[in-house]
Design a protein around this motif. Structure first.
Motif, PDB file in Angstrom:
ATOM      1  N   PHE A  32      -7.786  18.264  -5.384  1.00 15.48           N
ATOM      2  CA  PHE A  32      -7.869  16.836  -5.053  1.00 15.48           C
ATOM      3  C   PHE A  32      -9.117  16.543  -4.227  1.00 15.48           C
ATOM      4  O   PHE A  32      -9.786  15.523  -4.428  1.00 15.48           O
ATOM      5  N   VAL A  33      -9.441  17.437  -3.304  1.00 13.35           N
ATOM      6  CA  VAL A  33     -10.625  17.258  -2.448  1.00 13.35           C
ATOM      7  C   VAL A  33     -11.899  17.457  -3.266  1.00 13.35           C
ATOM      8  O   VAL A  33     -12.856  16.695  -3.141  1.00 13.35           O
ATOM      9  N   ALA A  34     -11.917  18.495  -4.116  1.00 15.53           N
ATOM     10  CA  ALA A  34     -13.099  18.766  -4.935  1.00 15.53           C
ATOM     11  C   ALA A  34     -13.371  17.622  -5.910  1.00 15.53           C
ATOM     12  O   ALA A  34     -14.529  17.228  -6.110  1.00 15.53           O
ATOM     13  N   ILE A  35     -12.335  17.073  -6.512  1.00 16.64           N
ATOM     14  CA  ILE A  35     -12.503  15.958  -7.450  1.00 16.64           C
ATOM     15  C   ILE A  35     -13.104  14.744  -6.737  1.00 16.64           C
ATOM     16  O   ILE A  35     -13.985  14.063  -7.256  1.00 16.64           O
ATOM     17  N   ARG A  36     -12.604  14.484  -5.537  1.00 16.61           N
ATOM     18  CA  ARG A  36     -13.120  13.353  -4.750  1.00 16.61           C
ATOM     19  C   ARG A  36     -14.603  13.529  -4.458  1.00 16.61           C
ATOM     20  O   ARG A  36     -15.389  12.579  -4.538  1.00 16.61           O
ATOM     21  N   TYR A  37     -15.002  14.761  -4.150  1.00 17.61           N
ATOM     22  CA  TYR A  37     -16.413  15.045  -3.850  1.00 17.61           C
ATOM     23  C   TYR A  37     -17.276  14.960  -5.106  1.00 17.61           C
ATOM     24  O   TYR A  37     -18.323  14.306  -5.120  1.00 17.61           O
ATOM     25  N   VAL A  38     -16.835  15.607  -6.178  1.00 14.41           N
ATOM     26  CA  VAL A  38     -17.623  15.662  -7.417  1.00 14.41           C
ATOM     27  C   VAL A  38     -17.677  14.292  -8.089  1.00 14.41           C
ATOM     28  O   VAL A  38     -18.607  14.001  -8.836  1.00 14.41           O
ATOM     29  N   HIS A 101     -10.787   5.339  -6.745  1.00 14.11           N
ATOM     30  CA  HIS A 101     -10.162   4.189  -6.091  1.00 14.11           C
ATOM     31  C   HIS A 101      -9.404   4.561  -4.821  1.00 14.11           C
ATOM     32  O   HIS A 101      -9.274   3.749  -3.914  1.00 14.11           O
ATOM     33  N   VAL A 102      -8.859   5.788  -4.784  1.00 15.52           N
ATOM     34  CA  VAL A 102      -7.942   6.190  -3.723  1.00 15.52           C
ATOM     35  C   VAL A 102      -8.409   7.518  -3.142  1.00 15.52           C
ATOM     36  O   VAL A 102      -8.947   8.364  -3.868  1.00 15.52           O
ATOM     37  N   ASP A 103      -8.221   7.704  -1.821  1.00 18.59           N
ATOM     38  CA  ASP A 103      -8.646   8.950  -1.193  1.00 18.59           C
ATOM     39  C   ASP A 103      -7.808  10.127  -1.682  1.00 18.59           C
ATOM     40  O   ASP A 103      -6.745   9.954  -2.279  1.00 18.59           O
ATOM     41  N   ALA A 104      -8.298  11.351  -1.422  1.00 16.96           N
ATOM     42  CA  ALA A 104      -7.677  12.561  -1.963  1.00 16.96           C
ATOM     43  C   ALA A 104      -6.237  12.740  -1.487  1.00 16.96           C
ATOM     44  O   ALA A 104      -5.348  13.080  -2.274  1.00 16.96           O
ATOM     45  N   GLY A 105      -5.986  12.519  -0.195  1.00 16.87           N
ATOM     46  CA  GLY A 105      -4.644  12.715   0.341  1.00 16.87           C
ATOM     47  C   GLY A 105      -3.637  11.760  -0.252  1.00 16.87           C
ATOM     48  O   GLY A 105      -2.517  12.158  -0.622  1.00 16.87           O
ATOM     49  N   THR A 106      -4.008  10.482  -0.361  1.00 16.25           N
ATOM     50  CA  THR A 106      -3.105   9.490  -0.935  1.00 16.25           C
ATOM     51  C   THR A 106      -2.837   9.788  -2.406  1.00 16.25           C
ATOM     52  O   THR A 106      -1.706   9.648  -2.888  1.00 16.25           O
ATOM     53  N   THR A 107      -3.864  10.203  -3.130  1.00 17.77           N
ATOM     54  CA  THR A 107      -3.686  10.572  -4.531  1.00 17.77           C
ATOM     55  C   THR A 107      -2.687  11.715  -4.673  1.00 17.77           C
ATOM     56  O   THR A 107      -1.794  11.691  -5.528  1.00 17.77           O
ATOM     57  N   ALA A 108      -2.833  12.731  -3.820  1.00 13.71           N
ATOM     58  CA  ALA A 108      -1.921  13.875  -3.877  1.00 13.71           C
ATOM     59  C   ALA A 108      -0.486  13.445  -3.616  1.00 13.71           C
ATOM     60  O   ALA A 108       0.450  13.939  -4.254  1.00 13.71           O
ATOM     61  N   ILE A 109      -0.295  12.499  -2.686  1.00 14.38           N
ATOM     62  CA  ILE A 109       1.044  12.011  -2.383  1.00 14.38           C
ATOM     63  C   ILE A 109       1.667  11.345  -3.608  1.00 14.38           C
ATOM     64  O   ILE A 109       2.808  11.625  -3.992  1.00 14.38           O
ATOM     65  N   LEU A 110       0.914  10.458  -4.252  1.00 14.85           N
ATOM     66  CA  LEU A 110       1.454   9.710  -5.379  1.00 14.85           C
ATOM     67  C   LEU A 110       1.709  10.601  -6.588  1.00 14.85           C
ATOM     68  O   LEU A 110       2.732  10.471  -7.266  1.00 14.85           O
ATOM     69  N   LEU A 163      -1.816   2.859 -10.178  1.00 18.98           N
ATOM     70  CA  LEU A 163      -1.354   3.010 -11.559  1.00 18.98           C
ATOM     71  C   LEU A 163      -1.913   4.270 -12.207  1.00 18.98           C
ATOM     72  O   LEU A 163      -1.224   4.954 -12.971  1.00 18.98           O
ATOM     73  N   LEU A 164      -3.166   4.592 -11.901  1.00 23.65           N
ATOM     74  CA  LEU A 164      -3.767   5.819 -12.436  1.00 23.65           C
ATOM     75  C   LEU A 164      -3.074   7.053 -11.867  1.00 23.65           C
ATOM     76  O   LEU A 164      -2.836   8.031 -12.583  1.00 23.65           O
ATOM     77  N   CYS A 165      -2.741   7.024 -10.571  1.00 26.40           N
ATOM     78  CA  CYS A 165      -2.005   8.131  -9.962  1.00 26.40           C
ATOM     79  C   CYS A 165      -0.640   8.306 -10.620  1.00 26.40           C
ATOM     80  O   CYS A 165      -0.200   9.431 -10.901  1.00 26.40           O
ATOM     81  N   LEU A 166       0.047   7.193 -10.872  1.00 21.03           N
ATOM     82  CA  LEU A 166       1.358   7.259 -11.493  1.00 21.03           C
ATOM     83  C   LEU A 166       1.255   7.744 -12.944  1.00 21.03           C
ATOM     84  O   LEU A 166       2.138   8.447 -13.437  1.00 21.03           O
ATOM     85  N   THR A 167       0.167   7.367 -13.633  1.00 24.70           N
ATOM     86  CA  THR A 167      -0.064   7.886 -14.991  1.00 24.70           C
ATOM     87  C   THR A 167      -0.215   9.397 -14.954  1.00 24.70           C
ATOM     88  O   THR A 167       0.350  10.116 -15.798  1.00 24.70           O
ATOM     89  N   ALA A 168      -0.962   9.889 -13.972  1.00 24.55           N
ATOM     90  CA  ALA A 168      -1.115  11.335 -13.815  1.00 24.55           C
ATOM     91  C   ALA A 168       0.230  11.995 -13.535  1.00 24.55           C
ATOM     92  O   ALA A 168       0.535  13.070 -14.074  1.00 24.55           O
ATOM     93  N   ALA A 169       1.055  11.360 -12.703  1.00 24.16           N
ATOM     94  CA  ALA A 169       2.368  11.929 -12.377  1.00 24.16           C
ATOM     95  C   ALA A 169       3.262  11.996 -13.614  1.00 24.16           C
ATOM     96  O   ALA A 169       3.972  12.990 -13.832  1.00 24.16           O
TER      97      ALA A 169
END
Length: 296
Positions: A32-38, A101-110, A163-169
């Motif tokens: 999640f952190v690497a994706i946010r950086y890249v 759109h969303v930071d790494a930590g919040t993305t991981a939560i969702l 919505l993108l996070c939920l699609t991933a979930a």
């Protein structure tokens, strides 16, 4: 004199599965952190293709070394293709886009409401039913997701990111349900390579975007893309499949509860990102909902 108790095969079996889970959790948290950086150098589609091609090559080498191959039957091929398209393909593109759109930590939560979606889909598709606590947990987790969506790292609501996070979930849940039956007969490494390769082939239309982004990206960003392909993809998906073949899917899904706090810590350390308080509260509510859904 100290007597050392012998290690039984069952004990080694449990410890090997536990070690595999630990590797998976740490690698996925770092992803999640690497994706946010890249994401600053690569578009979501090109990043997905680069990660999948790298992962497929690494897994292919490992598969050649292992020399283990079991020919899938028609049903297993269908499930492998579904797993590849959903979990490795759509999941990666949606996750990469979400982190714009969303930071790494919040993305991981969702994304980690996936276990509750697995239970809901199992109730619908496998006719396992909908226990009361599952429905209560789903409502609580949904309320937490709404709260998270109202408090992104910029402090404003970002419906697209949520919505993108939920699609991933959702695609994560579909992938796990498709993968589990195949692992009863097919080796974990083979299943992971096949699913990753299916997704890489499906993402080949993104090749021009990948070539353009690699030409313009800093060397460090390209290095992190290779890391995403080798560690969180090739290694972590293999250790996950190894554990999934030996552990109940629901119990294994609970292990991913550890991913969000590790991601938040890594994001604060390497990216200087800390989700706002409201997002953290929403995240706790999400995970509480998942925990309630698993209550017996």
């Amino acid at each position: 004199m100290t007597t050392t108790l012998p290690t039984t095969p069952a004990s080694r079996y449990r410890w090997s599965a536990l070690a595999a889970v630990a590797v998976t959790v740490l690698a996925w948290a770092s992803a999640f952190v690497a994706i946010r950086y890249v994401g600053a150098s690569f578009q979501p589609d090109s990043l997905a293709l680069g990660r999948l091609v790298t992962g497929s090559l690494a897994l292919g080498v490992s598969l050649l070394v292992s020399r283990r191959w079991v020919m899938p039957n028609a049903r297993e091929w269908a499930l492998i293709i579904l797993c590849g398209l959903a979990w490795f393909g759509v999941y990666n593109v949606a996750l990469n886009a979400a982190e714009h759109h969303v930071d790494a930590g919040t993305t991981a939560i969702l994304v980690n409401i996936g276990p509750i979606l697995i239970a809901l889909l199992a109730g619908l598709l496998l006719r396992e039913g909908f226990p009361r606590w599952l429905l209560i947990g789903a409502v609580v987790a949904f309320a937490g997701a709404v709260l998270v969506g109202m408090a992104t790292s910029t402090g404003s609501a970002d419906l697209a990111g949520v919505l993108l996070c939920l699609t991933a979930a959702v695609t994560y849940a579909i992938g796990v349900l498709a993968q589990k039956p195949v692992l009863r007969r097919i080796p974990a490494l083979q299943v992971t390579w096949l699913a990753c390769t299916v997704a890489a082939i499906a993402c080949l239309p993104f090749a021009p975007s990948l070539i353009h982004d690699i030409a313009a990206a800093p060397v460090l960003s390209t290095g992190w893309l290779l890391y995403l392909g080798v560690v969180p993809t090739a290694l972590a998906f293999s250790t996950w499949a190894y554990a999934l073949a030996r552990v109940n899917a629901g119990r294994l899904g609970i292990s991913t509860y550890a991913v969000p706090p590790i991601t938040i810590a890594l994001g604060a350390l390497f990216l200087g990102e800390v989700p706002p308080v409201a997002a953290l509260v929403g995240g706790v509510i999400c995970l509480a909902g998942v925990a309630l859904s698993r209550r017996r």
